[in-house]
Design a protein around this motif. Structure first.
Motif, PDB file in Angstrom:
ATOM      1  N   GLN A 268       0.857  -1.335  -0.008  1.00  0.00           N
ATOM      2  CA  GLN A 268      -0.037  -0.015   0.141  1.00  0.00           C
ATOM      3  C   GLN A 268       0.945   1.262   0.008  1.00  0.00           C
ATOM      4  O   GLN A 268       0.657   2.170  -0.784  1.00  0.00           O
TER       5      GLN A 268
ATOM      6  N   GLN B  77       1.179   4.180  -3.074  1.00  0.00           N
ATOM      7  CA  GLN B  77       1.149   5.499  -2.808  1.00  0.00           C
ATOM      8  C   GLN B  77       2.268   6.201  -3.230  1.00  0.00           C
ATOM      9  O   GLN B  77       2.096   7.428  -3.673  1.00  0.00           O
TER      10      GLN B  77
ATOM     11  N   GLU C  26       2.397   6.603  -7.227  1.00  0.00           N
ATOM     12  CA  GLU C  26       1.455   7.534  -7.587  1.00  0.00           C
ATOM     13  C   GLU C  26       1.842   8.667  -7.275  1.00  0.00           C
ATOM     14  O   GLU C  26       1.950   9.855  -8.175  1.00  0.00           O
ATOM     15  N   GLN C  27       2.378   9.130  -6.196  1.00  0.00           N
ATOM     16  CA  GLN C  27       2.980  10.754  -6.018  1.00  0.00           C
ATOM     17  C   GLN C  27       3.931  11.019  -6.601  1.00  0.00           C
ATOM     18  O   GLN C  27       4.246  12.241  -6.902  1.00  0.00           O
TER      19      GLN C  27
END
Length: 588
Positions: A511, A515, A518-519
Motif C-alpha cells: 500500500q 502511494q 502514485e505521488q
RNA sequence: CGGGGCGUAGCGUAGUGGCUAGCGCGCCUGCUUUGGGAGCAGGAGAUCGGGAGUUCGAAUCUCCCCGCCCCGACCA
C-alpha cells in the motif's frame, strides 16, 4: 493514478473465448479490456478505455504538434452532401442508413470528406486562407460484409481523419509530406513496427497514395518489399516491369491443332511437349507459354455491364483484388454460364485473342498482362472447341487494347525499380495518406479567389489513422504466450504491483509503495485482492501486460521487493526504501 | 452473397433417441490455505439459439428461421 484490483471493474478469463482467433482479440477479451456486443461492435471496459485514450492522446498530440487543428463532426449525417458526390449510391450496402421520424434519410458517417469540404466552403473564400489542415477523431460506421478479427476490423471504429486544403499541387505536396512526417513520428511513439507502401488511390480518386502497414501475419493487406532496394507496395499497386520486345522472325506461322482432353494448362503443356509436331525447336513448352484468356463482367459507375477479357500467362492466376483496383471505379464479377450465350464469340475454355479487341468484330475489350509484349509466342485458345492455336505471336497475329495489372504477385517476382526480387508479407493498415486532388472540391464547389480574382477549385488531401485498430495492432506486435507485453510508451499503466501473501505487513508495505509511486507520477495497478492466491495474481499481471511488475512478498522479510520486466522477464530485488526512485529511473 | 464449421449456465466444454442434462473454471456460505491459476463441505445458476414436425419418449432425427466463427467475394 492508482487502481485497486479489489474494486476495479475488471474480470479476466482463464480460457480463450471460443470465437476469437487473432491474438489481440483473445487477449483484449481475456484481459477484460473489451467485450463484443454485436458483430464488429465492441464495448470498452475501464482498463480498455484507459488504454484506448492513451493511444488516442498520443495521436492527438502528434497532430497538434504538426500544426493541424482539431474539429469534431457528428457521426449522424444528412444525405445531401453524399448525394452531391454520388457516394450515397456508390457506397452501396456498406453505408449504415437510417430514417428520422418524418422518414427523412440519414446516414452514419463512414468517412467525412464531404463534411470537411463543406465546412471549409462555408468559412473560406480566399487563397490567402490556404493552406489549411483540420482533423478529427471520430467514430466511423461501415456495414462491412464480414467484420472479423475483433477490433482490428469493426463496423464501428474510431478513426483520426485529417483533410488538407491547398490552392495548387505544390501546396498539396507539402501538406502530404507534413502528414507523412507526422505519421512516422506518431507510429514511432506508438512503438509500432511499420512499413510505408505505395497504394492505389482507388475509388477515392487522386494521384498519390501511401499506406502505413504494421507487419503482422493476421493483417489483411498483402504487400511486397524489394529484397534489394527500398521499393515497397501494396500488392494492388505493384507494377510489373515490361520485358523488352522479342525478335519473332524465326517463329513459324500460327497453326491451329486438335487438342482433345486438355482441360487444364498442365495437360495442354504435356500434350504440346509429347507430340513431336507441336514441339518448339529451342526448348520445351512451359505453362508460362500459354496465354490464358479470362473473362469477367464489368459494371461501370453508370451501372452498365460490359465483358472484358484479360490475357495472362498460364502459370499465373488472376488476382481479383488487383484487377478490381486496376479497373476502379468499375466493379468486377465472375463471368457466369448464363453470360456466354450473349457473346457468341466467346467459346468457353477456348477463348483466343484473334476474335478479341475493341477493333475486332466482337468489340469485346481485351487487355493483357505486361509480360505479353510484342514478339512473345503463345499457345492459346483458337475460338473453336477442342482446338488450340500454336505459335501465335503478339504484335504479329494479334494485338490487345492495352495492358493491365491483373495477375497475382508471386514471391520472387522482379522489382519494378531495380533488378531485385520481391518478397511478400502481410500487414495491418494503420494509416493511409491520399492526395485527393479536386474530386470533392469540384463536386461540392469549394473554390477560392486567387490573387488575380479568379475562382480556383481547391485541391485536397485526406489522411487517416485507425485509432481503435492501432490498439489491436500494438498487441499483435507485443504479446507472448502469457499475455500482452505493452511497450512503455503506450502501456495504460506503468506498474503492476502485486501483494503476494496474506500477512498484513505485506499489504501495508505494498500500500505504501503504491502511494509512493502514485505521488511520483507513476501509474499503478495494485493487486490488493485478499484471499486470491499468488499464482492467480502473477498470471493476471502477465495477462494484462503492464511493463513493470513489482511483487511484494516473502522477500519483504529482508526489506526487498522484486521488480520484473514483463517483456524481457528480467528480475531484480530492490530495497523497499529505494523502490520508488528505482522505478522512477526505469520509467523516465 | 457463395463454401465450410458451430450454437448446451458468466467462460470453456461432455452428452448421436431413454430415467432428475454431466464436468472444469468462475460465483455464494463456512472452515482451512497463501510465491505460479489452493483444499474440503454445502449452495445458486440452463426455457440445451427460436419455432414447427417425427416419436410412447428429442439437447440428440427432419424442416424453417435466427445468431456466431472461418475461407472467399467485398472493404475511404
Amino acid at each position: 493514478m492508482l487502481l485497486r484490483m479489489s474494486t476495479y471493474f475488471l474480470r479476466t478469463l482463464r480460457d480463450d473465448p471460443a470465437d476469437a482467433l487473432v491474438p489481440s482479440d483473445k487477449l483484449l477479451t481475456r484481459g477484460g479490456y473489451v467485450r463484443r456486443v454485436a458483430p464488429g461492435v465492441f464495448s470498452w471496459l475501464p482498463l480498455g478505455y484507459l488504454t484506448y485514450r492513451k493511444i488516442e492522446q498520443i495521436i492527438r498530440e502528434e497532430m497538434d504538434a504538426a500544426g493541424f487543428q482539431e474539429v469534431h463532426f457528428p457521426a449522424l449525417l444528412p444525405t445531401e452532401p453524399y448525394e452531391a458526390t454520388n457516394r450515397w449510391t456508390e457506397y452501396g450496402p456498406n453505408l449504415f442508413r437510417l430514417k428520422d421520424r418524418r422518414g427523412v434519410d440519414y446516414l452514419l458517417g463512414p468517412t467525412h470528406e464531404e463534411m470537411f469540404t463543406l465546412m471549409v466552403k462555408d468559412l473560406y473564400s480566399s487563397y490567402k486562407d490556404l493552406p489549411l489542415i483540420i482533423y478529427q477523431i471520430q467514430t466511423k460506421y461501415r456495414d462491412e460484409a464480414r467484420p472479423r478479427a475483433g477490433i482490428l476490423r469493426g463496423r464501428e471504429f474510431v478513426m483520426k481523419d485529417a483533410y488538407s486544403f491547398d490552392l495548387n499541387q505544390d501546396g498539396l505536396d507539402l501538406s502530404y509530406q507534413k502528414h507523412r512526417d507526422a505519421y512516422i513520428k506518431t507510429f514511432e511513439r506508438l512503438d509500432l513496427n511499420f512499413v510505408i507502401v505505395s497504394a492505389m488511390s482507388g475509388a477515392m480518386g487522386g494521384s498519390k497514395s501511401e499506406e502505413f502497414l504494421a507487419p503482422c501475419e493476421f493483417g489483411e493487406d498483402t504487400y511486397v518489399k524489394c529484397s534489394k532496394c527500398d521499393y515497397a507496395a501494396n500488392v494492388e499497386a505493384v507494377t510489373t516491369p515490361k520485358p523488352k520486345d522479342v525478335d519473332f522472325s524465326k517463329v513459324p506461322a500460327a497453326h491451329v491443332e486438335d487438342t482433345p482432353n486438355t482441360p487444364t494448362i498442365e495437360t495442354l503443356v504435356d500434350i504440346s511437349n509429347s507430340r513431336k509436331d507441336l514441339n518448339r525447336d529451342d526448348r520445351k513448352w512451359q505453362a508460362s507459354d500459354t496465354l490464358k484468356n479470362v473473362v469477367v463482367m464489368l459494371t461501370g459507375p453508370d451501372g452498365k455491364n460490359e465483358p472484358l477479357v484479360v490475357g495472362i500467362p498460364g502459370d499465373r492466376e488472376v488476382d481479383m483484388r488487383r484487377l478490381e483496383a486496376a479497373l476502379s471505379p468499375a466493379t468486377v464479377r465472375v463471368f457466369e454460364e448464363i453470360d456466354f450465350p450473349k457473346y457468341p464469340a466467346l467459346i468457353k475454355g477456348y477463348i483466343g485473342p484473334q476474335v478479341l479487341g475493341l477493333k475486332s468484330q466482337s468489340k469485346i475489350k481485351f487487355l493483357v498482362d505486361p509480360r505479353v509484349v510484342t514478339g512473345t509466342r503463345w499457345i492459346t485458345g483458337s475460338n473453336i472447341a477442342g482446338k488450340h492455336v500454336f505459335d501465335l505471336v503478339a504484335g504479329r497475329d494479334f494485338s490487345a487494347d492495352g495492358f493491365i495489372e491483373a495477375v497475382e504477385v508471386k514471391q520472387g517476382d522482379v522489382c519494378p525499380k531495380c533488378e531485385g526480387n520481391l518478397e511478400i508479407a502481410r500487414g495491418i493498415e494503420i494509416g493511409h495518406i491520399f492526395q485527393l486532388g479536386k474530386k470533392y472540391a469540384q463536386a461540392l464547389e469549394l473554390t477560392v479567389l486567387d490573387e488575380n480574382g479568379k475562382s480556383q477549385v481547391v485541391t485536397m488531401g485526406s489522411y487517416g489513422i485507425g485509432v481503435s485498430r492501432a490498439v489491436a495492432a500494438i498487441i499483435e506486435q507485443n504479446h507472448d504466450d502469457k499475455g500482452i507485453t505493452w511497450p512503455e510508451s503506450v502501456a495504460p499503466i506503468d506498474v503492476h504491483l502485486v501483494a503476494a501473501g496474506k500477512e498484513d505487513e505485506i499489504f501495508s508495505a505494498a500500500q505504501e509503495i503504491a502511494q509512493g509511486l502514485e505521488q511520483s507520477g507513476i501509474s499503478v495497478m495494485f493487486d490488493d485482492r485478499k484471499n486470491v492466491s499468488p499464482g492467480v495474481k502473477f498470471n493476471d499481471a502477465e495477462l494484462l501486460g503492464m511493463p513493470w511488475i513489482v511483487v511484494v512478498g516473502k522477500k519483504l522479510a529482508e526489506s526487498k521487493v522484486e521488480v520484473k520486466n514483463r517483456k524481457t522477464g528480467e528480475r531484480q530485488d530492490v530495497e523497499v526504501s529505494k523502490i520508488v526512485s528505482h522505478l522512477k529511473s526505469l520509467i523516465k
